[in-house]
Design a protein around this motif. Structure first.
Motif, mmCIF file in Angstrom:
data_model
loop_
_atom_site.group_PDB
_atom_site.id
_atom_site.type_symbol
_atom_site.label_atom_id
_atom_site.label_comp_id
_atom_site.label_asym_id
_atom_site.label_seq_id
_atom_site.Cartn_x
_atom_site.Cartn_y
_atom_site.Cartn_z
ATOM 1 N N VAL A 158 0.835 -1.203 0.000
ATOM 2 C CA VAL A 158 0.000 0.000 0.000
ATOM 3 C C VAL A 158 0.867 1.249 0.000
ATOM 4 O O VAL A 158 0.491 2.284 -0.565
ATOM 5 C CB VAL A 158 -0.938 -0.004 1.224
ATOM 6 C CG1 VAL A 158 -1.666 1.321 1.374
ATOM 7 C CG2 VAL A 158 -1.932 -1.149 1.121
ATOM 8 N N PHE A 159 2.058 1.163 0.573
ATOM 9 C CA PHE A 159 2.961 2.301 0.655
ATOM 10 C C PHE A 159 3.841 2.455 -0.576
ATOM 11 O O PHE A 159 4.687 3.347 -0.629
ATOM 12 C CB PHE A 159 3.870 2.174 1.889
ATOM 13 C CG PHE A 159 3.173 2.428 3.198
ATOM 14 C CD1 PHE A 159 1.943 3.053 3.251
ATOM 15 C CD2 PHE A 159 3.773 2.057 4.391
ATOM 16 C CE1 PHE A 159 1.303 3.296 4.455
ATOM 17 C CE2 PHE A 159 3.150 2.297 5.608
ATOM 18 C CZ PHE A 159 1.918 2.917 5.640
ATOM 19 N N GLN A 171 13.977 -17.321 1.841
ATOM 20 C CA GLN A 171 12.523 -17.181 1.865
ATOM 21 C C GLN A 171 12.123 -15.699 1.840
ATOM 22 O O GLN A 171 12.945 -14.802 2.034
ATOM 23 C CB GLN A 171 11.938 -17.861 3.109
ATOM 24 C CG GLN A 171 11.697 -19.354 2.929
ATOM 25 C CD GLN A 171 10.629 -19.905 3.863
ATOM 26 O OE1 GLN A 171 10.657 -19.637 5.064
ATOM 27 N NE2 GLN A 171 9.700 -20.677 3.331
ATOM 28 N N TRP A 172 10.837 -15.486 1.581
ATOM 29 C CA TRP A 172 10.285 -14.133 1.528
ATOM 30 C C TRP A 172 9.191 -13.994 2.585
ATOM 31 O O TRP A 172 8.489 -14.960 2.874
ATOM 32 C CB TRP A 172 9.665 -13.852 0.158
ATOM 33 C CG TRP A 172 10.596 -13.945 -1.016
ATOM 34 C CD1 TRP A 172 11.121 -15.085 -1.564
ATOM 35 C CD2 TRP A 172 11.103 -12.857 -1.784
ATOM 36 N NE1 TRP A 172 11.925 -14.786 -2.640
ATOM 37 C CE2 TRP A 172 11.927 -13.407 -2.800
ATOM 38 C CE3 TRP A 172 10.942 -11.481 -1.732
ATOM 39 C CZ2 TRP A 172 12.574 -12.621 -3.754
ATOM 40 C CZ3 TRP A 172 11.594 -10.688 -2.685
ATOM 41 C CH2 TRP A 172 12.406 -11.254 -3.669
ATOM 42 N N TYR A 173 9.041 -12.785 3.140
ATOM 43 C CA TYR A 173 7.913 -12.531 4.034
ATOM 44 C C TYR A 173 7.041 -11.411 3.449
ATOM 45 O O TYR A 173 7.522 -10.500 2.772
ATOM 46 C CB TYR A 173 8.372 -12.191 5.456
ATOM 47 C CG TYR A 173 9.073 -10.864 5.623
ATOM 48 C CD1 TYR A 173 8.345 -9.683 5.859
ATOM 49 C CD2 TYR A 173 10.468 -10.767 5.577
ATOM 50 C CE1 TYR A 173 8.982 -8.468 6.027
ATOM 51 C CE2 TYR A 173 11.113 -9.554 5.748
ATOM 52 C CZ TYR A 173 10.360 -8.406 5.961
ATOM 53 O OH TYR A 173 10.997 -7.195 6.126
ATOM 54 N N LEU A 174 5.754 -11.506 3.748
ATOM 55 C CA LEU A 174 4.774 -10.562 3.224
ATOM 56 C C LEU A 174 4.650 -9.343 4.134
ATOM 57 O O LEU A 174 4.586 -9.476 5.355
ATOM 58 C CB LEU A 174 3.405 -11.240 3.101
ATOM 59 C CG LEU A 174 2.241 -10.363 2.604
ATOM 60 C CD1 LEU A 174 2.431 -9.986 1.144
ATOM 61 C CD2 LEU A 174 0.913 -11.096 2.805
ATOM 62 N N HIS A 175 4.582 -8.165 3.531
ATOM 63 C CA HIS A 175 4.292 -6.926 4.270
ATOM 64 C C HIS A 175 3.438 -6.040 3.357
ATOM 65 O O HIS A 175 3.913 -5.454 2.411
ATOM 66 C CB HIS A 175 5.574 -6.199 4.685
ATOM 67 C CG HIS A 175 6.556 -5.978 3.563
ATOM 68 N ND1 HIS A 175 6.500 -4.883 2.721
ATOM 69 C CD2 HIS A 175 7.586 -6.741 3.132
ATOM 70 C CE1 HIS A 175 7.479 -4.968 1.828
ATOM 71 N NE2 HIS A 175 8.152 -6.091 2.045
ATOM 72 N N MET A 176 2.162 -5.962 3.649
ATOM 73 C CA MET A 176 1.271 -5.145 2.825
ATOM 74 C C MET A 176 1.539 -3.657 3.026
ATOM 75 O O MET A 176 1.028 -2.828 2.269
ATOM 76 C CB MET A 176 -0.194 -5.458 3.148
ATOM 77 C CG MET A 176 -0.661 -6.820 2.664
ATOM 78 S SD MET A 176 -0.371 -7.112 0.900
ATOM 79 C CE MET A 176 -1.215 -5.735 0.147
ATOM 80 N N ARG A 401 8.818 5.413 0.220
ATOM 81 C CA ARG A 401 8.660 4.224 -0.613
ATOM 82 C C ARG A 401 8.138 4.565 -2.003
ATOM 83 O O ARG A 401 8.329 3.802 -2.951
ATOM 84 C CB ARG A 401 7.746 3.198 0.063
ATOM 85 C CG ARG A 401 8.403 2.477 1.232
ATOM 86 C CD ARG A 401 7.488 1.428 1.827
ATOM 87 N NE ARG A 401 7.138 0.387 0.886
ATOM 88 C CZ ARG A 401 7.877 -0.687 0.609
ATOM 89 N NH1 ARG A 401 9.044 -0.852 1.209
ATOM 90 N NH2 ARG A 401 7.464 -1.599 -0.249
ATOM 91 N N SER A 402 7.484 5.715 -2.131
ATOM 92 C CA SER A 402 7.004 6.144 -3.450
ATOM 93 C C SER A 402 8.010 7.037 -4.159
ATOM 94 O O SER A 402 7.708 7.575 -5.224
ATOM 95 C CB SER A 402 5.675 6.889 -3.299
ATOM 96 O OG SER A 402 5.861 8.121 -2.625
ATOM 97 N N GLY A 403 9.187 7.203 -3.565
ATOM 98 C CA GLY A 403 10.185 8.059 -4.172
ATOM 99 C C GLY A 403 9.786 9.524 -4.192
ATOM 100 O O GLY A 403 10.277 10.300 -5.009
#
Length: 549
Positions: A158-159, A171-176, A401-403
Motif C-alpha cells: 500500500v505504501f 525465503q520471503w515474508y509478506l508486508h502489505m 517508498r514512493s520516491g
C-alpha cells in the motif's frame, strides 16, 4: 472534575456508541507535556477538561505502544507496553482514570494485521528454519524462479513498491505496508490466542473499546494468488485476494464474545476500506463489530446529490443489520477536509477561505445526522493541511517508498496550535515540535478562538451542545424538498438542517434559527457554501420561499 460535574455527562448508557461523538487523538501531535517535541499521555491528561468542555463523549487514541516508530507507532513491537516517547503504563492508567471521571469513554487503537519487525516473534522467525512454528506466525513463502529469486506473487505494498522482502535463507515474508511491518498469519491459532490475551489486558485496565486497524486485511486468500487489481486503501475497494476475505468475520465474532464478557458496553470499530456499503455493513452484524468507519461519506465530493445518496445508502444498509452509521470527515491518513473542500477543479493551491467555509457547513450536515460522529483533532479549530511542508521534514514511509511521488500523510499530523504567542504555538513548553508548524497556525490557535465567539471552536461547541439537547444522534433523517438541486434540507426530530452547496443565496422563511455556519449571519438568506439549523420549520413554507414564480 467528576463525571457529575461535567455538564455533558449523561450517566450510564449501554448503547452510548450508537450516538456518541468520538474525538480522535493522534498522541504525538496533540499535546507535549515533557518538552521533547512529541505529544505524550501526560499531555492528553492535562487537556481532558478542555475536551470535555468541547462536548464530546469519548476519545480514541492512535497507537502509543512500544515501537521503533517507523510508521508513527503502527509498527508495534510490544502490544502490552507504552512507548517511552509517550510515557508509561502508569501514565496511561492515570489518563484513563481522569477521562472516566470527566465523563469520557476511552477507545484505543489495535493493530492486528502486522507487527513491527522488531517484535520478539518476528526476530525469532528470522533465526528459525523454514517450516518452523516461529515462521508460521507470519506469512513466509519460498520465491518463484529457478532459485527462488522472484517474489512469491505480484502483490504491491500500500505504501508503494513490492509487498515481499527476502531474508538471508532465501525465503520471503509478506508486508502489505512497510518492510518493517510483517503481516501476521491469522490462520495460526497461536496468533489468535495472543490477541485474545492482548484484548483482555487492555479491557482489564478499563478501556471502553478498540479501533481495529486494517480490519478487512487480516486474512489473505488461500494460495496467495496473483492479482490484476492493485488498489490502495483510500480507493475503498474490497477487490483483491488480500482484502475482505470471508474468514475475517470469524475473528470478530470471537473478539465480540470476549468484549461481551465485560461489564459495560465495550465496543469495536472497524477501519475497513470497503465498497459497496452492503459489504461494509457485514462487519457490524449483531455478533461482530459495533461500528465501521464510513469512508464513502468522507470521500464524497462537495455535491448535494452525491452526499444525499451516500447518506441514504449508509442508513439503509446499516439498518438491515440493526447497526448505526458513523460519520467522519478527516483522520490521520487523509488530507484535512478544510483543505480538500477548498480544492477547485484546475486550481492549485486550494482556496483556504472557501475550504474553511465549506468545512463549517459540512460539520452542520454531519452533526445533524443520526448515529455517531468521529472528529479528528484540530478540525474543531478549522485547521488546514500543511501542503507545502519542506520534504526534509517528512517522515511518512509512504513518501519514501514512493520516491516522493506521494506527499504522504505528514501534512494532517502536524502538532496542534494551542497558544498563538507561545513558542511552538503552545504544543510543547520548550517550543519543540516533531514536525514543523506552518505560520498560518497563529490564526487558528485554540486560545485565539477561545476569545472569539464566532470562531470554528465555538461553532463546534454550540453544535455539540445542540446535538445532545435535541437528541439528534438517536433520531432519524427525513428529507425535505428545498426546491433546488444544490440545497439539501433534512429534518431530524425538532431540528431542520439546511445546507447550501451552491453559489446563489437560499431564502429561509423564518427567524426561528438555532445557529448558522457563517459568523454574524442571522437574516433570512443562507449564502452559498453555508448551513443553518432551524426549529419546527414547515416544509411548504420552505418550498414557497424559493419558488421562482
Amino acid at each position: 472534575m467528576s463525571a457529575e460535574s461535567n455538564p455533558m455527562f449523561t450517566g450510564h448508557d449501554d448503547n452510548w456508541w450508537r450516538h456518541a461523538v468520538i474525538y480522535q487523538i493522534y498522541p504525538r501531535s496533540f499535546a507535549d507535556a515533557r518538552g521533547d517535541g512529541i505529544g505524550d499521555l501526560r499531555g492528553v491528561y492535562d487537556r481532558l477538561p478542555w475536551l470535555a468542555r468541547l462536548g464530546i463523549d469519548a476519545i480514541w487514541l492512535s497507537p502509543f505502544y512500544r515501537s521503533p516508530q517507523n510508521d508513527a507507532g503502527y509498527d508495534v513491537a510490544d502490544y502490552r507496553a507504552v512507548d517511552q516517547l509517550f510515557g508509561t503504563l502508569d501514565d496511561f492508567d492515570a489518563m484513563l482514570e481522569r477521562a472516566h471521571a470527566t465523563g469520557l469513554k476511552v477507545i484505543i487503537d489495535l493493530v492486528p494485521n502486522h507487527t513491527s519487525a522488531e517484535h520478539v516473534w518476528f526476530q525469532a522467525a528470522l533465526y528459525a528454519p523454514r517450516g518452523s512454528p516461529e515462521r508460521a506466525r507470519y506469512i513466509f513463502r519460498d520465491g518463484r524462479g529457478d532459485n527462488g529469486e522472484e517474489p512469491p506473487n505480484n502483490w504491491h505494498s500500500v505504501f508503494g513498491g513490492g509487498a515481499w522482502t527476502r531474508v538471508e535463507d532465501g525465503q520471503w515474508y509478506l508486508h502489505m505496508f512497510d518492510t518493517s511491518q510483517p503481516d501476521l498469519n491469522w490462520r495460526n491459532e497461536e496468533v489468535r490466542a495472543e490477541f485474545d490475551d492482548i484484548l483482555r489486558f487492555w479491557l482489564d485496565r478499563g478501556v471502553d473499546g478498540f479501533r481495529v486497524d486494517i480490519a478487512h486485511g487480516m486474512i489473505k486468500q488461500e494460495g496467495l494468488p496473483d492479482t490484476d487489481h492493485h488498489v490502495g486503501l483510500g480507493e475503498g475497494s474490497h477487490k483483491g485476494p488480500m482484502w475482505d476475505q470471508e474468514e475475517v468475520h470469524d475473528i470478530y465474532r470471537r473478539w465480540r464474545r470476549i468484549l461481551d464478557d465485560y461489564e459495560g458496553r465495550r465496543i469495536m470499530v472497524a477501519e475497513a476500506w470497503i465498497s459497496p456499503q452492503s459489504r461494509l455493513a457485514r462487519y457490524t452484524r449483531p455478533d461482530e463489530m459495533h461500528q465501521a468507519f464510513n469512508f464513502d461519506y468522507l470521500l464524497t465530493p462537495w455535491r448535494a446529490g452525491a452526499l444525499r445518496d451516500v447518506i441514504d445508502l449508509s442508513l439503509a444498509n446499516l439498518a438491515a443489520v440493526d447497526s448505526t452509521p458513523t460519520w467522519v470527515m478527516s483522520n490521520h491518513d487523509i488530507v484535512r477536509h478544510a483543505t480538500r473542500l477548498g480544492q477547485l477543479e484546475g486550481q492549485d493551491p486550494p482556496d483556504e477561505e472557501l475550504g474553511l467555509r465549506r468545512a463549517r457547513a459540512a460539520i452542520m450536515l454531519t452533526l445533524a445526522l443520526p448515529g455517531s460522529v468521529y472528529v479528528y483533532q484540530g478540525e474543531e479549530l478549522g485547521l488546514p493541511e500543511y501542503l507545502d511542508m519542506p520534504d526534509q521534514y517528512r517522515q511518512d514511509p509512504a513518501f519514501f517508498r514512493s520516491g516522493g511521488s506521494e506527499r504522504g500523510r505528514d501534512g494532517c499530523r502536524v502538532p496542534l496550535p494551542w497558544e498563538a504567542e507561545s513558542r511552538g504555538y503552545g504544543f510543547s513548553p520548550t517550543g519543540a515540535s516533531w514536525l514543523p508548524q506552518p505560520e498560518v497556525y497563529v490564526h487558528y490557535a485554540a486560545d485565539v478562538q477561545e476569545r472569539d465567539p464566532e470562531s470554528t471552536l465555538w461553532l463546534y461547541r454550540r453544535l455539540l451542545e445542540l446535538r445532545r439537547a435535541h437528541g439528534l444522534g438517536s433520531g432519524r433523517v427525513e428529507w425535505l424538498d428545498s426546491g433546488r438541486d444544490d440545497v439539501l434540507m433534512l429534518r431530524n426530530g425538532s431540528v431542520t438542517a439546511v445546507i447550501n452547496f451552491g453559489d446563489e443565496p437560499f431564502k429561509l422563511p423564518t427567524d426561528r434559527r438555532l445557529i448558522s455556519s457563517l459568523p454574524g449571519r442571522d437574516g433570512h438568506e443562507l449564502l452559498g457554501s453555508a448551513a443553518a439549523w432551524l426549529v419546527e420549520v414547515e416544509t411548504q413554507d420552505l418550498s414557497m420561499a424559493n419558488d421562482p414564480s
